[in-house]
Design an enzyme around this catalytic site. Structure first.
Site, PDB file in Angstrom:
ATOM      1  N   ILE A  93      40.861  55.441  25.531  1.00 60.83           N
ATOM      2  CA  ILE A  93      40.840  56.561  26.702  1.00 60.83           C
ATOM      3  C   ILE A  93      41.006  57.805  25.744  1.00 60.83           C
ATOM      4  O   ILE A  93      42.250  57.804  25.130  1.00 60.83           O
ATOM      5  CB  ILE A  93      41.522  56.486  27.825  1.00 60.83           C
TER       6      ILE A  93
ATOM      7  N   HIS B 219      45.752  44.345  32.144  1.00 61.71           N
ATOM      8  CA  HIS B 219      46.109  43.774  31.141  1.00 61.71           C
ATOM      9  C   HIS B 219      46.303  42.502  31.530  1.00 61.71           C
ATOM     10  O   HIS B 219      47.222  41.891  32.344  1.00 61.71           O
ATOM     11  CB  HIS B 219      47.134  44.348  30.333  1.00 61.71           C
TER      12      HIS B 219
ATOM     13  N   ASP C 149      48.798  49.710  25.759  1.00 60.38           N
ATOM     14  CA  ASP C 149      49.697  48.735  26.661  1.00 60.38           C
ATOM     15  C   ASP C 149      50.981  49.071  26.973  1.00 60.38           C
ATOM     16  O   ASP C 149      51.828  48.254  26.992  1.00 60.38           O
ATOM     17  CB  ASP C 149      49.480  47.695  26.062  1.00 60.38           C
TER      18      ASP C 149
ATOM     19  N   GLU D 140      44.183  38.145  38.272  1.00 61.77           N
ATOM     20  CA  GLU D 140      43.914  39.596  38.357  1.00 61.77           C
ATOM     21  C   GLU D 140      43.341  39.911  39.690  1.00 61.77           C
ATOM     22  O   GLU D 140      43.355  41.177  40.170  1.00 61.77           O
ATOM     23  CB  GLU D 140      42.939  39.742  37.095  1.00 61.77           C
TER      24      GLU D 140
HETATM   25  C1  GAR Z   1      40.109  40.931  32.063  1.00 58.79           C
HETATM   26  O1  GAR Z   1      40.837  39.817  31.872  1.00 58.79           O
HETATM   27  C2  GAR Z   1      41.045  42.238  31.909  1.00 58.79           C
HETATM   28  O2  GAR Z   1      42.210  41.878  32.117  1.00 58.79           O
HETATM   29  C3  GAR Z   1      40.703  42.148  30.317  1.00 58.79           C
HETATM   30  O3  GAR Z   1      39.327  42.080  30.160  1.00 58.79           O
HETATM   31  C4  GAR Z   1      38.892  41.412  31.244  1.00 58.79           C
HETATM   32  C5  GAR Z   1      37.671  41.860  31.977  1.00 58.79           C
HETATM   33  O4  GAR Z   1      37.205  40.961  32.564  1.00 58.79           O
HETATM   34  N1  GAR Z   1      41.348  43.525  29.722  1.00 58.79           N
HETATM   35  C6  GAR Z   1      41.919  43.760  28.698  1.00 58.79           C
HETATM   36  O5  GAR Z   1      42.159  42.865  27.944  1.00 58.79           O
HETATM   37  C7  GAR Z   1      42.183  45.122  28.265  1.00 58.79           C
HETATM   38  N2  GAR Z   1      43.367  45.111  27.435  1.00 58.79           N
HETATM   39  P1  GAR Z   1      36.072  41.366  33.983  1.00 58.79           P
HETATM   40  O6  GAR Z   1      34.964  42.213  32.912  1.00 58.79           O
HETATM   41  O7  GAR Z   1      35.518  40.156  34.404  1.00 58.79           O
HETATM   42  O8  GAR Z   1      36.789  42.067  34.924  1.00 58.79           O
END
Ligand code: GAR
Length: 212
Positions: free
Chosen positions: A93, A109, A150, A179
Site C-alpha cells: 500500500i 495476516h 506486518d 480468518e
Molecule cells: C488469506 O489467507 C489472507 O490471510 C492472506 O491471503 C489469503 C487470502 O485469501 N493474506 C496475506 O497473506 C497478507 N499478508 P482469500 O482471497 O480467500 O480471502
C-alpha cells in the site's frame, strides 16, 4: 453508515465473508468499492454479481508508487470511502494512501504476528514457514497497517492448533476458517467504537452494545 473499500488480489473468500456479514445485518457498513490489482482476481466476479463497484488498478501501470497511490486515493474518494480493509491484498500500500487514511486501513495476516510476518510472507509462504518450523500453534492476526510490513497495531488475534496438520495446505485450511470468524468481528469493533493507538496497542475506548 461507514463506507468500506475492500482490497483483494485473489480468491476473495474473506471479501465474500465480509459482504455476507453486511448482507445479514451483522456488520453495519456499506460496501463502497472493491480494489483489485490484477484482472484474474476472483473477488471481482463476486463483487460484480453483488453490484459492488470494482476498480482494477495494477501498480505496474503507473510510473511510480506515488502515482499509483494517487490513483488509488482518487478511486477511494470517488466512492466516499471511510475505511479500508485489505482482504488478501498482496501488493504494497503506497505511503500516500496510508497518509490519507491514518489508522483506518485494516489487514488480515494468516499467522500470529510478530511471528511469521514481514516482506515476502504472504499466503502459502506463511503456512510453509509455519510447517517447516514445527510450530504447533499458529493463527490469525488482524492489524492496522503502517509503513512497515506486518508491524502495525494489532486489533484481534486468534490461535489455531496445527499439531495434527500433515502439510502446509492443511494448516492453510484451518487458519482460513478462523480468518472468516475473526475478520468481520475486528471490522465491526473498529467501525462501531471509538479507538486510539498507544504505541503499538489499539485501545478501543467504548464497547458499543447498542444494536439499534
Ligand atoms: C488469506 O489467507 C489472507 O490471510 C492472506 O491471503 C489469503 C487470502 O485469501 N493474506 C496475506 O497473506 C497478507 N499478508 P482469500 O482471497 O480467500 O480471502
Amino acid at each position: 453508515m461507514k463506507r468500506i473499500a475492500v482490497f483483494a488480489s485473489g480468491t476473495g473468500s474473506n471479501f465474500r465473508t465480509i459482504v455476507q456479514h453486511i448482507q445479514n445485518g451483522h456488520l453495519r457498513a456499506e460496501p463502497a468499492l472493491l480494489v483489485v490489482d490484477n484482472s484474474k482476481a476472483k473477488a471481482a466476479d463476486f463483487a460484480r454479481a453483488h453490484h459492488i463497484p470494482v476498480s482494477l488498478l495494477p501498480p505496474r501501470d503507473f510510473a511510480d508508487e506515488n502515482a499509483f497511490g494517487r490513483a488509488v486515493i482518487e478511486a477511494l474518494e470517488a466512492r466516499q470511502t471511510d475505511f479500508i480493509v485489505l482482504a488478501g491484498y498482496l501488493k504494497k500500500i503506497p505511503d500516500n494512501v496510508i497518509g490519507a487514511y491514518p489508522n483506518r486501513i485494516l489487514n488480515i495476516h494468516p499467522a500470529l504476528l510478530p511471528a511469521f510476518g514481514g516482506k515476502g510472507m504472504y499466503g502459502r509462504h506463511v503456512h510453509e514457514a509455519v510447517f517447516r518450523s514445527g510450530a504447533q500453534i499458529t493463527g490469525v492476526t488482524v492489524h492496522l497497517i503502517n509503513n512497515e510490513y506486518d508491524a502495525g497495531p494489532i486489533v484481534l488475534q486468534a490461535a489455531v492448533n496445527v499439531r495434527d496438520c500433515q502439510n502446509p495446505a492443511e494448516i492453510a485450511e484451518k487458519v482460513l476458517k478462523e480468518e472468516h470468524r475473526i475478520f468481520p468481528e475486528a471490522i465491526k469493533l473498529l467501525l462501531e467504537n471509538p479507538y486510539r493507538i498507544e504505541g503499538n496497542r489499539v485501545i478501543v475506548e467504548r464497547e458499543n452494545n447498542d444494536q439499534n
